[in-house]
Design a protein around this motif. Structure first.
Motif, PDB file in Angstrom:
ATOM      1  N   SER A  89     -11.101 -50.266 -12.430  1.00 17.90           N
ATOM      2  CA  SER A  89     -11.251 -51.797 -13.048  1.00 17.90           C
ATOM      3  C   SER A  89      -9.916 -52.368 -12.981  1.00 17.90           C
ATOM      4  O   SER A  89      -8.871 -51.419 -13.315  1.00 17.90           O
ATOM      5  CB  SER A  89     -12.026 -51.474 -14.399  1.00 17.90           C
ATOM      6  OG  SER A  89     -11.238 -50.686 -14.834  1.00 17.90           O
ATOM      7  N   SER A 126     -18.885 -40.899 -23.328  1.00 16.56           N
ATOM      8  CA  SER A 126     -17.454 -41.310 -23.139  1.00 16.56           C
ATOM      9  C   SER A 126     -17.085 -41.135 -21.844  1.00 16.56           C
ATOM     10  O   SER A 126     -16.131 -42.305 -21.169  1.00 16.56           O
ATOM     11  CB  SER A 126     -16.486 -40.266 -24.124  1.00 16.56           C
ATOM     12  OG  SER A 126     -16.991 -40.274 -25.264  1.00 16.56           O
ATOM     13  N   TYR A 160      -7.175 -41.926 -23.660  1.00 22.44           N
ATOM     14  CA  TYR A 160      -8.433 -42.074 -24.457  1.00 22.44           C
ATOM     15  C   TYR A 160      -8.352 -41.072 -25.618  1.00 22.44           C
ATOM     16  O   TYR A 160      -8.954 -41.295 -26.428  1.00 22.44           O
ATOM     17  CB  TYR A 160      -9.487 -41.909 -23.218  1.00 22.44           C
ATOM     18  CG  TYR A 160     -10.861 -42.269 -23.683  1.00 22.44           C
ATOM     19  CD1 TYR A 160     -11.496 -43.574 -24.028  1.00 22.44           C
ATOM     20  CD2 TYR A 160     -11.990 -41.631 -24.684  1.00 22.44           C
ATOM     21  CE1 TYR A 160     -12.581 -43.921 -24.300  1.00 22.44           C
ATOM     22  CE2 TYR A 160     -12.859 -41.686 -25.499  1.00 22.44           C
ATOM     23  CZ  TYR A 160     -13.367 -42.924 -25.362  1.00 22.44           C
ATOM     24  OH  TYR A 160     -14.556 -43.295 -25.754  1.00 22.44           O
ATOM     25  N   THR A 188      -9.079 -51.431 -24.149  1.00 17.29           N
ATOM     26  CA  THR A 188     -10.334 -51.206 -22.859  1.00 17.29           C
ATOM     27  C   THR A 188     -10.763 -49.751 -22.959  1.00 17.29           C
ATOM     28  O   THR A 188      -9.842 -48.908 -23.005  1.00 17.29           O
ATOM     29  CB  THR A 188     -10.095 -51.684 -21.683  1.00 17.29           C
ATOM     30  OG1 THR A 188      -8.881 -50.892 -21.170  1.00 17.29           O
ATOM     31  CG2 THR A 188      -9.461 -53.125 -21.720  1.00 17.29           C
ATOM     32  N   SER A 189     -12.083 -49.407 -22.963  1.00 14.82           N
ATOM     33  CA  SER A 189     -12.412 -48.147 -22.721  1.00 14.82           C
ATOM     34  C   SER A 189     -12.195 -47.628 -21.549  1.00 14.82           C
ATOM     35  O   SER A 189     -12.109 -46.356 -21.190  1.00 14.82           O
ATOM     36  CB  SER A 189     -13.761 -47.929 -23.276  1.00 14.82           C
ATOM     37  OG  SER A 189     -14.763 -48.956 -22.633  1.00 14.82           O
ATOM     38  N   GLN A 190     -11.836 -48.391 -20.311  1.00 17.68           N
ATOM     39  CA  GLN A 190     -11.500 -47.757 -18.965  1.00 17.68           C
ATOM     40  C   GLN A 190     -10.214 -47.657 -18.885  1.00 17.68           C
ATOM     41  O   GLN A 190      -9.358 -48.216 -18.626  1.00 17.68           O
ATOM     42  CB  GLN A 190     -11.938 -48.933 -17.916  1.00 17.68           C
ATOM     43  CG  GLN A 190     -13.543 -49.264 -17.784  1.00 17.68           C
ATOM     44  CD  GLN A 190     -14.194 -49.977 -18.756  1.00 17.68           C
ATOM     45  OE1 GLN A 190     -13.323 -50.554 -19.601  1.00 17.68           O
ATOM     46  NE2 GLN A 190     -15.526 -50.225 -18.694  1.00 17.68           N
ATOM     47  N   ASP A 235     -15.266 -52.767 -23.874  1.00 11.69           N
ATOM     48  CA  ASP A 235     -15.419 -52.604 -22.348  1.00 11.69           C
ATOM     49  C   ASP A 235     -14.570 -53.645 -21.540  1.00 11.69           C
ATOM     50  O   ASP A 235     -14.316 -54.686 -22.025  1.00 11.69           O
ATOM     51  CB  ASP A 235     -16.883 -52.969 -21.902  1.00 11.69           C
ATOM     52  CG  ASP A 235     -17.116 -52.630 -20.389  1.00 11.69           C
ATOM     53  OD1 ASP A 235     -17.632 -51.464 -20.258  1.00 11.69           O
ATOM     54  OD2 ASP A 235     -16.855 -53.612 -19.600  1.00 11.69           O
ATOM     55  N   VAL A 236     -13.872 -53.398 -20.387  1.00 13.97           N
ATOM     56  CA  VAL A 236     -12.884 -54.094 -19.690  1.00 13.97           C
ATOM     57  C   VAL A 236     -13.649 -55.558 -19.735  1.00 13.97           C
ATOM     58  O   VAL A 236     -12.780 -56.356 -19.411  1.00 13.97           O
ATOM     59  CB  VAL A 236     -12.145 -53.588 -18.587  1.00 13.97           C
ATOM     60  CG1 VAL A 236     -13.267 -53.217 -17.521  1.00 13.97           C
ATOM     61  CG2 VAL A 236     -11.025 -54.134 -17.964  1.00 13.97           C
ATOM     62  N   ALA A 261     -15.777 -57.204 -21.305  1.00 15.82           N
ATOM     63  CA  ALA A 261     -16.328 -57.707 -22.574  1.00 15.82           C
ATOM     64  C   ALA A 261     -15.848 -59.170 -22.683  1.00 15.82           C
ATOM     65  O   ALA A 261     -14.758 -59.454 -22.127  1.00 15.82           O
ATOM     66  CB  ALA A 261     -15.771 -56.978 -23.698  1.00 15.82           C
ATOM     67  N   GLU A 269     -18.247 -44.647 -20.464  1.00 11.96           N
ATOM     68  CA  GLU A 269     -17.297 -45.582 -20.872  1.00 11.96           C
ATOM     69  C   GLU A 269     -16.088 -45.550 -20.218  1.00 11.96           C
ATOM     70  O   GLU A 269     -15.393 -46.757 -20.106  1.00 11.96           O
ATOM     71  CB  GLU A 269     -17.033 -45.282 -22.573  1.00 11.96           C
ATOM     72  CG  GLU A 269     -17.866 -46.017 -23.517  1.00 11.96           C
ATOM     73  CD  GLU A 269     -17.194 -45.885 -24.686  1.00 11.96           C
ATOM     74  OE1 GLU A 269     -16.170 -45.840 -24.949  1.00 11.96           O
ATOM     75  OE2 GLU A 269     -18.302 -45.717 -25.754  1.00 11.96           O
ATOM     76  N   CYS A 270     -15.611 -44.437 -19.779  1.00 17.15           N
ATOM     77  CA  CYS A 270     -14.343 -44.451 -18.823  1.00 17.15           C
ATOM     78  C   CYS A 270     -14.617 -44.804 -17.417  1.00 17.15           C
ATOM     79  O   CYS A 270     -13.728 -44.987 -16.460  1.00 17.15           O
ATOM     80  CB  CYS A 270     -13.700 -43.074 -18.988  1.00 17.15           C
ATOM     81  SG  CYS A 270     -12.827 -42.633 -20.596  1.00 17.15           S
ATOM     82  N   GLY A 271     -15.990 -45.007 -17.057  1.00 22.97           N
ATOM     83  CA  GLY A 271     -16.265 -45.182 -15.834  1.00 22.97           C
ATOM     84  C   GLY A 271     -16.299 -44.052 -14.750  1.00 22.97           C
ATOM     85  O   GLY A 271     -16.061 -44.312 -13.541  1.00 22.97           O
TER      86      GLY A 271
END
Ligand SMILES: *Cc1c(COP(=O)(O)O)cnc(C)c1O
Length: 423
Positions: free
Chosen positions: A162, A390, A114, A106-108, A132-133, A135, A393-395
């Motif tokens: 998340s 990025s 990361y 997941t990107s989060q 994405d978490v 997705a 993406e990491c929120g």
């Protein structure tokens, strides 16, 4: 008597059973090596035919207590302690991936993870495919091919907060026979046991809540022992003899993943924890269940206070009513969501700096998940190496403040927040 104790009891007592005359507290064994008068016995140790310690790079009695305790707490079969959370994440991947292989994350996730996944492992020819978490299962499945070795997610993402839909990831992992690993650092086994929700491996930075007192860097992997490597074509390494370990076939052993991690990755890379690290981690761990309850109660109260404050723009906390992560937190974190929340003050980054300077009890530090309350502005510190896309993406937003709510009295925490927020 059957020892089926609850989490709070296991935090205090699991992993060590002293015999008559032995120390009540598991001692630090500060020796690199161990004596055997019979050379054949030593051979049996090397053959994994008998259990015993011989050299601390691979295993040591102090870490063994911590490993056994964490395996019990997570409902796993075995664990391996390492020198940091980063070492744990690296080992999780390196134990199954070589050049040409890939894995899904997941990107989060934590910024350091990361970086490791996106940059450093890529240099070794290992590709991380981010999803994405949130997705869909179909979107994630599209990323899987025959060289995909792992799916990785964080229970409470640091600092996106998340919560993954464990069921969704577990279903994909089962269907494709791919390992599912979860970084459970911010939840800990006191709040969530990923193995109960279909994960195969649980990864920790014990530096955070597990040790809990900001004194010791450490990491750990728990092996659920619930993944069938035997005959799985994805994991040839586990099914063919390891020439570097006199022909052992890991899939034929009781806990293949962690055994290979120890006798191959730990032997060769030496992500080894010091005995003192494991001793301090285990001492902190004794109060984990007590602390996580207090962290969760305090953080919920702080989140509610911030949500109602006129100078606060937004608050994110998974257990907060109306939060976007609340439905999944309600399902997977029924006992609380830990101490970490994010928010922003009206006026953006400039106002955030003023707020942080005015704090007194709550200190501005890099660390998180400590018994002492602390704050950080991720975009200008831990995550400053990331590009804007990025970061998103990491929120993380440019004005996000991460607040790690400690175990102090909540009145004092809220007074400090209130004072720093007043204009
Ligand atoms: C801090 C952290 C790590 C890295 O751990 P270190 O012990 O600092 O190496 C990994 N994952 C998460 C979620 C973290 O918060």
């Amino acid at each position: 008597m059957k020892k089926n104790y609850k989490t709070g009891t296991n935090c205090i007592q699991a992993g060590y059973e002293p015999k008559d005359g032995e120390p009540r507290v598991a001692p630090i064994v500060q020796s690199t090596t161990y004596v055997y008068s019979d050379p054949e016995r030593m051979t049996r140790l090397f053959d994994l035919a008998e259990e015993g310690f011989f050299y601390n790079r691979i295993a040591d009695p102090t870490s063994d207590v911590l490993e056994k305790k964490m395996a019990v707490l997570d409902g796993g079969k075995a664990a391996i302690a390492v020198s940091s959370g980063q070492a744990a994440s690296a080992m999780t991947v390196l134990n199954v991936c070589g050049a040409g292989d890939n894995f899904i994350s997941t990107s989060q996730i934590y910024g350091g993870t990361y970086n490791l996944f996106d940059k450093t492992l890529r240099r070794l020819g290992i590709e991380c495919r981010f999803a994405d978490v949130g997705a869909t299962g179909a979107e994630i499945e599209k990323l899987i091919d025959k060289n995909t070795k792992l799916i990785f997610a964080e229970t409470i993402a640091n600092p996106a907060l998340s919560v993954p839909d464990f069921e969704k990831f577990a279903k994909i992992s089962k269907k494709h026979g791919v390992l599912f690993a979860v970084d459970n650092t911010l939840a800990t086994p006191a709040l969530c046991r990923p193995l109960d929700h279909g994960a195969n491996l649980v990864v920790y930075s014990t530096t955070k809540y597990v040790q809990g007192h900001a004194s010791t860097i450490g990491g750990l992997i728990v092996d659920g022992g619930n993944f069938n490597f035997a005959g799985n074509p994805r994991y040839a390494d586990f099914n063919e003899p390891d020439e570097s370990y006199h022909g052992v076939v890991y899939a034929a052993l009781p806990v293949p993943y962690v055994t290979k991690a120890r006798v191959q990755v730990q032997r060769d890379f030496g992500f080894t924890p010091a005995p003192m690290t494991s001793f301090l981690t285990n001492a902190g761990l004794e109060t984990l269940a007590l602390r996580m309850k207090k962290h969760s109660d305090n953080a919920l109260a702080a989140a509610q206070f911030l949500k109602n404050h006129k100078n606060v723009a937004y608050v994110s906390y998974p257990a907060l009513e109306g939060d976007q992560n609340k439905p999944l937190a309600g399902k997977y974190l029924p006992f609380g969501a830990g101490g970490v929340l994010t928010f922003s003050v009206k006026g953006g980054f400039e106002a955030a700096k003023v707020f942080i300077k005015k704090l007194s009890l709550i200190k501005n530090v890099t660390h998180v998940a400590d018994i002492r309350s602390c704050v950080l502005h991720p975009a200008s510190t831990t995550h400053r190496q990331l590009s804007e896309s990025s970061l998103a993406e990491c929120g993380i937003k440019a004005d996000t403040i991460r607040l790690s709510v400690g175990c102090e009295d909540i009145e004092d925490i809220i007074n400090d927040l209130e004072n720093a927020l007043c204009r």
